[in-house]
Design a protein around this motif. Structure first.
Motif, PDB file in Angstrom:
ATOM      1  N   LYS A 121       0.819   4.093  -2.928  1.00 25.81           N
ATOM      2  CA  LYS A 121       0.576   5.497  -2.575  1.00 25.81           C
ATOM      3  C   LYS A 121       1.714   6.379  -3.099  1.00 25.81           C
ATOM      4  O   LYS A 121       1.469   7.436  -3.694  1.00 25.81           O
ATOM      5  N   SER A 158      -2.779   5.121  -6.035  1.00 27.63           N
ATOM      6  CA  SER A 158      -3.953   5.263  -5.185  1.00 27.63           C
ATOM      7  C   SER A 158      -3.628   6.176  -4.011  1.00 27.63           C
ATOM      8  O   SER A 158      -2.599   6.005  -3.360  1.00 27.63           O
ATOM      9  N   THR A 159      -4.484   7.135  -3.767  1.00 28.27           N
ATOM     10  CA  THR A 159      -4.272   8.040  -2.629  1.00 28.27           C
ATOM     11  C   THR A 159      -4.394   7.288  -1.320  1.00 28.27           C
ATOM     12  O   THR A 159      -3.593   7.473  -0.397  1.00 28.27           O
ATOM     13  N   TYR A 160      -5.402   6.447  -1.242  1.00 24.57           N
ATOM     14  CA  TYR A 160      -5.605   5.592  -0.072  1.00 24.57           C
ATOM     15  C   TYR A 160      -5.800   4.157  -0.574  1.00 24.57           C
ATOM     16  O   TYR A 160      -6.920   3.748  -0.882  1.00 24.57           O
ATOM     17  N   PRO A 161      -4.714   3.389  -0.669  1.00 23.89           N
ATOM     18  CA  PRO A 161      -4.821   2.041  -1.253  1.00 23.89           C
ATOM     19  C   PRO A 161      -5.674   1.062  -0.448  1.00 23.89           C
ATOM     20  O   PRO A 161      -6.164   0.079  -1.004  1.00 23.89           O
ATOM     21  N   ASP A 218      -8.133   4.727   3.877  1.00 18.73           N
ATOM     22  CA  ASP A 218      -9.065   5.801   3.548  1.00 18.73           C
ATOM     23  C   ASP A 218      -9.809   6.236   4.818  1.00 18.73           C
ATOM     24  O   ASP A 218     -10.482   5.414   5.454  1.00 18.73           O
ATOM     25  N   HIS A 256      -9.068   1.837  -4.933  1.00 16.92           N
ATOM     26  CA  HIS A 256      -8.361   1.193  -3.830  1.00 16.92           C
ATOM     27  C   HIS A 256      -7.795  -0.149  -4.263  1.00 16.92           C
ATOM     28  O   HIS A 256      -8.416  -0.871  -5.050  1.00 16.92           O
ATOM     29  N   ILE A 301      -2.343   5.115   4.793  1.00 16.25           N
ATOM     30  CA  ILE A 301      -2.691   4.311   3.622  1.00 16.25           C
ATOM     31  C   ILE A 301      -4.173   3.930   3.637  1.00 16.25           C
ATOM     32  O   ILE A 301      -4.714   3.519   2.608  1.00 16.25           O
ATOM     33  N   CYS A 314       0.826  -1.207   0.000  1.00 13.97           N
ATOM     34  CA  CYS A 314       0.000   0.000   0.000  1.00 13.97           C
ATOM     35  C   CYS A 314       0.864   1.263   0.000  1.00 13.97           C
ATOM     36  O   CYS A 314       0.528   2.247  -0.679  1.00 13.97           O
TER      37      CYS A 314
END
Length: 454
Positions: free
Chosen positions: A197, A202-205, A265, A285, A263, A193
């Motif tokens: 990132k 992904s911003t929040y994997p 969300d 995600h 990591i 993750c």
């Protein structure tokens, strides 16, 4: 006519006094209530008694209760009153209110965490004396059979069995450089993750099922504790979450995914099962954890999911130990007619007049609800129906690695569990938001459990 307001305690006392009197009659040679003795076997035999209608008290799940009620009415000519609430919490409130008011209740559905309370209150009735029940016991999976058996008595027929699992987005995992190699340890989950990132994939994997409720946020923590070899309570219901405990270790990992590594969300803490799956289906995600296995049906349905075909189910790390549980349809002790209530219960959780597990097969094939019967779970038609939505061998392995929820959280069978669960959700949420430490959260959760037991 003036109605007298009756408390639940009053109803319970009256009902228990009645049962004591009934037992005395039986002991004196007075026999049993008419309609309780049947010929053995006979899911296809019509009861000798008559009844104007029969009812079920359930929560909404598509139109399954309209369909099974229509089949019951067509087969037997008995109207079915459907008391259907929108979800679990209102259904619990409706059921207990009906019982307290002395209303007729024939059959109802229960999650694991409410079964003990229904038994303790006298809402539920055991099934052991009913015709054909042993055939169901013999066909139940070991999980379904063990959970439904309390004090040597069988208290329900299985609705579905559940495993807590992860899912991953196969396409995003490949973009992150881990094609075909989902995490094999908790540390590897963090590492993958963090890389996704850092690479801007992904911003929040990581998306968690973290919304507060009976089995959402608590289940996500409990499953991590289970996988690490821990438990929440011992057999005497003493909390096992003190300093150095596996429970604290797992909660620290859970918290670090939000606070330390960033990591996870943050919106996870608002999401229960289906909303979390819908968010995961947007394709933003890498991983979703930990959710009920049957949501793979929505994840890989082209009509419901933009990532259909890319969602993969994945077990928890190491030996894959994870929580598993069964929910049940139960027979009420407040039934208007025990013979016909048993017939309705079989339509919900057993066989219909034609000898088919109609409801279990339908739910398995259409919604991927894992059956509580071995013959259904291992059938070729179920495997074929599942094969385009999930890797069936992986799914079966997840169940094979399952640990009964009651072994990890034995307090789930205690009447005080639901009330304690409310405080548990508050403390977990505060911890994962960074408002309190893991140590404070676990101290508070343990103290709340000790207080709830008194």
């Amino acid at each position: 006519m003036t109605k007298v307001k009756t408390s639940l305690e009053d109803v319970l006392i009256a009902r228990r006094n009645f049962l004591k009197a009934l037992a005395a009659v039986g002991a004196a040679g007075g026999g049993v209530l008419p309609g309780i003795s049947f010929a053995e076997g006979a899911y296809s035999a019509r009861p000798d008694s008559d009844v104007d209608q029969i009812n079920l008290v359930v929560w909404q799940y598509g139109n399954i209760y309209d369909e099974i009620a229509a089949k019951f009415e067509a087969d037997w000519g008995i109207p079915v009153e459907k008391v259907i609430e929108p979800n679990i919490e209102p259904q619990i409130a409706k059921l207990t209110t009906m019982f307290a008011a002395g209303e007729d209740i024939d059959t109802f559905v229960s999650i694991l965490s409410t079964m003990a309370s229904y038994i303790d209150q006298g809402i539920a009735a055991p099934l052991d004396d009913l015709p054909g029940v042993q055939d169901y016991i013999d066909d139940m999976t070991s999980l379904a059979r063990s959970t439904a058996t309390v004090d040597g008595k069988l208290w329900g027929l299985p609705y579905l069995s559940i495993a807590w699992a992860f899912a991953y987005n196969d396409e995003l995992l490949g973009k992150a450089g881990f094609a075909g190699k989902p995490f094999g340890s908790w540390e590897e989950l963090t590492e993958q993750c963090l890389k996704a990132k850092a690479d801007g994939i992904s911003t929040y994997p990581l998306l968690w099922v973290g919304g507060p409720a009976l089995e959402t946020l608590p289940g996500t923590w409990f499953s991590q504790v289970c996988n690490r070899g821990g438990r929440i309570f011992d057999e005497d219901m003493n909390p096992e979450m003190g300093p150095g405990s596996i429970a604290r270790e797992a909660l620290q990992y859970f918290r670090d995914s939000f606070i330390k590594h960033e990591i996870a969300d943050p919106d996870s803490l608002n999401l229960k099962f289906l909303p979390a799956v819908k968010v995961f289906n947007t394709g933003k995600h890498l991983y979703l954890g930990t959710f009920h296995n049957y949501f793979m049906n929505q994840m890989n349905d082209p009509a419901q999911s933009p990532i259909a075909g890319k969602g993969r189910i994945h077990g928890l790390p190491g030996d894959g130990a994870t929580l598993v549980a069964t929910w049940y349809y139960m027979l009420s002790d407040a039934t208007r007619n025990r013979e016909w209530a048993w017939k309705m219960l079989q339509y919900l959780g057993g066989k219909t007049k034609d000898g088919v597990y109609t409801q279990a097969l339908s739910l398995a094939k259409s919604s991927m609800l894992y059956p509580g019967y071995t013959s259904v779970a291992q059938s070729a038609e179920v495997r074929e129906a599942w094969s385009d939505r999930v890797d069936v061998d992986v799914l079966n392995q997840i169940f094979a690695s399952g640990v009964n929820y009651e072994r990890v959280v034995p307090a789930v069978t205690e009447p005080w569990y639901s009330k304690w669960n409310e405080q548990l959700n508050l403390e977990l949420t505060a911890c994962l938001k960074g408002q309190i430490s893991v140590d404070v959260a676990c101290d508070n959760i343990a103290a709340a459990a000790i207080a709830a037991k008194r």
